[in-house]
Design a protein around this motif. Structure first.
Motif, short mmCIF file in Angstrom:
data_model
loop_
_atom_site.label_atom_id
_atom_site.label_comp_id
_atom_site.label_asym_id
_atom_site.label_seq_id
_atom_site.Cartn_x
_atom_site.Cartn_y
_atom_site.Cartn_z
N PRO A 190 -2.34 -9.29 12.43
CA PRO A 190 -2.12 -8.99 11.00
C PRO A 190 -1.44 -7.66 10.74
CG PRO A 190 -4.39 -8.57 11.60
CD PRO A 190 -3.73 -9.12 12.83
N PHE A 191 -1.43 -6.78 11.70
CA PHE A 191 -0.89 -5.43 11.53
C PHE A 191 0.45 -5.38 12.26
CE2 PHE A 191 -2.04 -1.25 10.13
CZ PHE A 191 -1.39 -0.36 10.97
N PRO A 192 1.51 -4.73 11.81
CA PRO A 192 1.52 -3.62 10.86
C PRO A 192 2.24 -3.92 9.56
CG PRO A 192 3.32 -3.36 12.37
CD PRO A 192 2.71 -4.69 12.67
N GLU A 193 2.34 -5.21 9.12
CA GLU A 193 3.08 -5.51 7.90
C GLU A 193 2.20 -6.28 6.93
OE1 GLU A 193 7.62 -6.41 7.37
OE2 GLU A 193 6.59 -8.29 7.79
N SER A 194 2.33 -5.93 5.65
CA SER A 194 1.63 -6.65 4.59
C SER A 194 2.65 -7.23 3.63
CB SER A 194 0.67 -5.72 3.83
OG SER A 194 -0.38 -5.27 4.66
N HIS A 195 2.27 -8.33 2.99
CA HIS A 195 3.16 -9.01 2.04
C HIS A 195 2.44 -9.11 0.71
CE1 HIS A 195 5.56 -10.04 5.55
NE2 HIS A 195 4.43 -10.46 6.12
N LEU A 196 3.15 -8.72 -0.36
CA LEU A 196 2.55 -8.64 -1.69
C LEU A 196 3.37 -9.45 -2.67
CD1 LEU A 196 0.51 -7.27 -3.69
CD2 LEU A 196 2.24 -5.45 -3.95
N LEU A 197 2.69 -10.31 -3.45
CA LEU A 197 3.33 -11.06 -4.52
C LEU A 197 3.18 -10.32 -5.83
CD1 LEU A 197 2.22 -14.76 -3.83
CD2 LEU A 197 4.33 -13.63 -3.12
N LEU A 198 4.26 -10.22 -6.59
CA LEU A 198 4.25 -9.68 -7.95
C LEU A 198 4.65 -10.80 -8.90
CD1 LEU A 198 4.15 -6.90 -6.53
CD2 LEU A 198 5.65 -6.05 -8.35
N ILE A 199 3.77 -11.13 -9.82
CA ILE A 199 3.99 -12.21 -10.77
C ILE A 199 4.22 -11.59 -12.13
CG2 ILE A 199 3.03 -14.31 -11.80
CD1 ILE A 199 1.55 -12.92 -8.60
N VAL A 255 3.74 -0.55 7.53
CA VAL A 255 2.94 0.68 7.60
C VAL A 255 2.87 1.14 9.05
CG1 VAL A 255 1.56 0.08 5.58
CG2 VAL A 255 0.81 -0.66 7.82
N PHE A 256 2.54 2.38 9.24
CA PHE A 256 2.33 2.92 10.58
C PHE A 256 1.19 3.92 10.52
CE2 PHE A 256 5.21 5.81 8.51
CZ PHE A 256 4.83 7.07 8.96
N ARG A 257 0.58 4.15 11.65
CA ARG A 257 -0.55 5.09 11.74
C ARG A 257 -0.03 6.49 12.01
NH1 ARG A 257 -5.48 2.86 11.70
NH2 ARG A 257 -5.67 0.63 12.14
N GLU A 258 -0.61 7.42 11.28
CA GLU A 258 -0.23 8.83 11.42
C GLU A 258 -1.49 9.63 11.71
OE1 GLU A 258 0.88 11.50 7.94
OE2 GLU A 258 2.87 10.99 8.74
N ASP A 259 -1.47 10.36 12.79
CA ASP A 259 -2.64 11.14 13.22
C ASP A 259 -3.85 10.25 13.50
OD1 ASP A 259 -1.10 13.39 12.88
OD2 ASP A 259 -1.79 13.71 10.81
N GLU A 260 -3.60 9.00 13.88
CA GLU A 260 -4.62 8.02 14.28
C GLU A 260 -5.55 7.59 13.15
OE1 GLU A 260 -6.76 9.33 17.64
OE2 GLU A 260 -5.02 9.36 18.98
N ASN A 261 -5.54 8.29 12.04
CA ASN A 261 -6.45 7.96 10.94
C ASN A 261 -5.71 7.51 9.69
OD1 ASN A 261 -8.86 8.56 12.33
ND2 ASN A 261 -8.56 10.74 11.96
N ARG A 262 -4.62 8.18 9.40
CA ARG A 262 -3.89 7.89 8.17
C ARG A 262 -2.93 6.72 8.39
NH1 ARG A 262 -1.23 13.32 6.09
NH2 ARG A 262 -0.55 11.82 4.51
N VAL A 263 -2.97 5.77 7.45
CA VAL A 263 -2.03 4.65 7.45
C VAL A 263 -1.03 4.89 6.33
CG1 VAL A 263 -1.76 2.16 7.18
CG2 VAL A 263 -3.77 3.07 8.37
#
Length: 823
Positions: A163-172, A185-193
């Protein structure tokens, strides 16, 4: 209640205590005025509501604290725990909200309040759609800033392996278009996405110019209507784990949208005011089942009237049904409360206080397979007065009370209704419903069998034994095997002409959905199979027992004539039958009472199939009449319990014979034993002559062995033996030590031996000196038989019998002659 609502989520119980504790700790100093000293949650209770239910069973809700900041929380239906998602330090009117599966991104759309307007020229309906990094709290990106409302919905991949690292969003959009955003998305400093390349997010235009849309969160499908040349066309898009999506089908339907504006279904749980604004006068739902059914339920809200009309388009069957119910005058407010609920193989349509209609979507052909109850029936007052919103997975949302329910059938209530209802069409509908949705099939079937034995004489329009055997087998086996339901009968009824009071029905043919893709998987494969069957095979492949009946008659005829089919044919059939019977012998932990499976019944083994259900029926009636110590014997007069069991077996035999269903091996023998014990001789012989009571080899043999030769028993034996086929008689005659039987043996022996004898030339010399002169015809016969035995070395023609020689024939003939001459 026929249906039960099991609480899955309650804002008052599951959220308020946790939220009050959290917000109280963060609340600022008391505010002067009427709000002073009040709990922040209770003070702003009206602002606490559910905004969405995601595919993984997580409920998103929002509320406002004492400073009017908007708080978003998440409740997990599995773990029963709350967690904080995000807080906007602004007074916002939330329109829609969704969170991705990893809970790293939050999409929110809202309308800013008057206090947030920068100047007087900015319209109050300004809608913002934001994308927030929430793991941990990070950047906020504006996706849309428009004057119309926007609804948001993250896609949840069914295949969640990667499921990672891409999300898909519908806007209606309220402007009647739908877009899909692809967010990496990507992880930054192992904690921040962090969102990658947030300045430019790729997006696709999915749909344009639609007037109605419904989201299926469980299967990630989008159903929507477009208007094209005055036609209303239903289409469906399937979304996949990656960014791809396909248009699956389209079909025109006779549904009038008029000037209803935009209608959205299952894009979040809006409050009642927003829902009324969006739904206007249209009530429309699309429901599916894993068996490949696809139904569109439609109700057009009209002014106050005395009738309610609703339609169900069975797209997987190729027709629609429009129902009209006669009610008291309904106000417009009541008309808006009609509700459609998806219950997998069923759809519930109800109007609180007026009617409840449970529609069988698997087999909607006959009205009697659906249950209709009016307001006069206490069983139909099932749900809250307010309407429910049907979600995927048999979930229902009551937005008035803030509760989420799991909807299921109440098995005990259905069983009680089966016992209490005097109406055949209600009994039929409840019987099918119980068998289709029963949680404990073995216990349920025993309870239904008990009902059958108490009520089989009161059912006038259907045979409860037939319906139980066929329906139980169908619902037990076919739903898990692809396409089996198209080949097996689901009911003993082929038609239903009786009207159901309170509802009228009009059936019309409709066009089948046009499938748009070539390769189908899962649900779409089953739906396509249903459509292909309707299109090409339905008129020709409907189940009929004519083939079975013809095979059955052939087998009976062959058995009577002593014929046999090929060895391979019998070996394959019998090997399968042995496996089935061996498994049936261990079907219950209780000791078996009914003496079945005592013989090799080849005819019935060829037609084996429903034996376990029939065994249950016999075991139930055996226990009901306390025949626990019953012994398999012919002697004596039958008890009252045996009389009752015999008549019940007569009904079972009649039911299965009319449907050409198989009986357990040993059934006919047991039935014969009970018939001999319970019936007077003239009635017993009538049963035999009419073909109701079949004489089996084991049964007749035991009768000849067990009964002595009293005058009464000899009369019974004479009557039975006289009705045996010749081949049958040869097998069992050795077991009756009686002069009459000896006469039959010798007569048949002479007949068969002479038929096989090739006569010698008439000129052949016969030594007459060896003849006894006292009885010349008999002397000649004995000489012929002696010559045949000598020349042909004749063996006994009877299987398993002792040798039959000329001396025996001579003695028998003399004895019979003396009897005839009264000597």
């Amino acid at each position: 209640m026929l249906l039960q609502l099991s609480p899955a989520f309650d804002l008052h119980q599951d959220v308020v205590p946790w939220l009050a504790e959290r917000l109280s700790a963060e609340a600022a100093a008391p505010v002067a005025g009427p709000r002073a000293g009040l709990d922040p949650v209770e003070n702003n209770y009206e602002a606490l509501h559910v905004v969405n239910v995601e595919r993984n069973g997580k409920v998103i809700y929002s509320c406002k604290d004492s400073k009017r900041n908007v708080f978003f929380g998440l409740y997990d239906l599995q773990t029963k725990k709350n967690e904080h998602l995000y807080t906007f330090e602004k007074d916002l009117q939330v329109v829609s909200c969704s969170v991705n599966r990893e809970k790293t991104l939050l999409a929110v759309s809202f309308v800013q309040s008057a206090k947030e307007r920068k100047n007087e020229l900015q319209p109050a309906s300004k809608c913002l759609t934001l994308l927030v990094e929430i793991h941990p709290v990070n950047n906020v990106k504006v996706l849309k800033a428009v004057d119309s409302c926007i609804w948001v919905q993250f896609l949840y991949p069914i295949d969640e392996k990667n499921p990672f690292p891409e999300s898909h969003l519908l806007l209606i959009s309220e402007e009647k278009y739908i877009e899909q955003f692809h967010i990496q998305v990507f992880r930054e400093d192992e904690n921040r996405v962090v969102i990658r390349n947030s300045g430019h997010l790729p997006r696709d235009r999915v749909v344009e110019d639609f007037v109605w849309a419904q989201w299926d969160m469980s299967e990630q499908r989008l159903y929507y209507f477009i208007l094209k040349k005055s036609e209303s066309i239903l289409k469906c898009i399937q979304f996949y784990a990656n960014e791809n999506f396909n248009l699956i089908f389209e079909v025109p339907l006779d549904i009038s949208f008029g000037d209803t504006g935009l209608t959205l279904v299952n894009f979040g749980c809006e409050d009642s005011q927003k829902r009324e604004m969006l739904s206007r006068d249209l009530n429309l739902r699309v429901f599916t089942s894993h068996t490949g059914s696809l139904c569109v339920c439609y109700n057009k809200k009209l002014d106050a009237q005395e009738r309610v009309t609703y339609s169900v388009f069975y797209l997987h069957k190729g027709y629609s049904k429009t129902f009209t119910t006669d009610l008291e005058i309904l106000e417009y407010q009541s008309m808006k409360n009609i509700t459609f609920l998806n219950l997998d193989y069923y759809v519930a349509v109800y109007l609180p206080g007026h009617f409840f209609h449970l529609l069988n979507t698997q087999h909607p052909d006959l009205m009697c397979h659906s249950l209709f109850l009016t307001g006069e029936n206490e069983k139909m007052n099932l749900f809250p007065d307010g309407p429910l919103q049907s979600l995927s997975g048999a979930l229902a949302w009551d937005w008035c009370s803030g509760k989420l329910f799991k909807v299921s059938f109440n098995q005990s209530s259905l069983l009680h209704f089966l016992w209490s209802s005097p109406l055949d069409y209600e009994r039929l509908a409840v019987l099918h419903c119980m068998l289709a949705r029963g949680r404990n099939p073995r216990v349920l079937e025993i309870q239904i069998i008990r009902w059958i034995f108490e009520n089989m004489w009161t059912c006038h329009t259907f045979d409860p034994i037939q319906e139980f055997l066929i329906a139980s087998s169908y619902w037990k086996f076919c739903l898990d095997i692809t396409n089996t339901d198209k080949l097996l009968p689901h009911s003993s009824l082929r038609s239903w002409n009786t009207e159901i009071p309170g509802v009228t029905l009009v059936t019309e043919e409709i066009l089948l959905p046009l499938m748009k893709v070539q390769s189908f998987k899962g649900y779409w494969e089953k739906l396509n199979s249903n459509l292909e069957y309707v299109k090409y095979a339905r008129p020709y492949l409907q189940y009929s027992n004519n083939v079975v009946r013809r095979e059955w008659r052939n087998l009976i005829s062959e058995e009577k004539k002593g014929k046999r089919r090929s060895t391979v044919y019998f070996r394959n059939i019998l090997e399968n039958a042995v496996k089935v019977i061996s498994s049936l012998e261990a079907w219950t932990v209780e000791p078996r009472l009914v003496p079945l499976f005592q013989e090799e019944d080849n005819q019935q083994r060829l037609l084996i199939g429903l034996l376990d259900l029939l065994c249950q029926m016999l075991e139930t009636i055996w226990r009901k009449h306390n025949l626990h110590s019953w012994v398999f014997h012919f002697d004596g007069r039958g008890s009252a319990g045996e009389f009752a069991v015999f008549h019940t077996m007569t009904q079972i035999l009649d039911s299965v014979n009319r449907m050409c269903l198989p009986l357990p091996p040993g059934f006919h023998t047991l039935y014969m034993v009970l018939g001999v014990r319970c019936l007077p001789l003239h009635s017993l012989l009538r049963y035999i002559d009419d073909g109701v009571l079949l004489l089996t080899e084991i049964g007749v043999t035991k009768l000849l062995k067990d009964l002595d030769n009293t005058e009464k028993n000899e009369k019974l034996k004479f009557s039975i033996v006289a009705r045996l086929p010749p081949v049958f008689m040869q097998k069992i005659s050795q077991w009756w030590d009686h002069p009459f039987n000896s006469h039959i043996i010798s007569r048949n022996y002479v007949k068969r031996l002479l038929q096989k004898h090739k006569r010698q030339s008439r000129n052949s010399t016969i030594d007459k000196s060896s003849f006894l002169v006292e009885f010349l015809p008999l002397n000649y016969l004995v000489q012929v038989l002696t010559e045949v035995e000598t020349t042909r070395q004749a063996l006994n023609p009877f299987e398993g019998c002792d040798s039959v020689d000329t001396k025996f024939v001579e003695e028998t003939a003399l004895k019979q002659t003396m009897i005839l001459l009264n000597l």
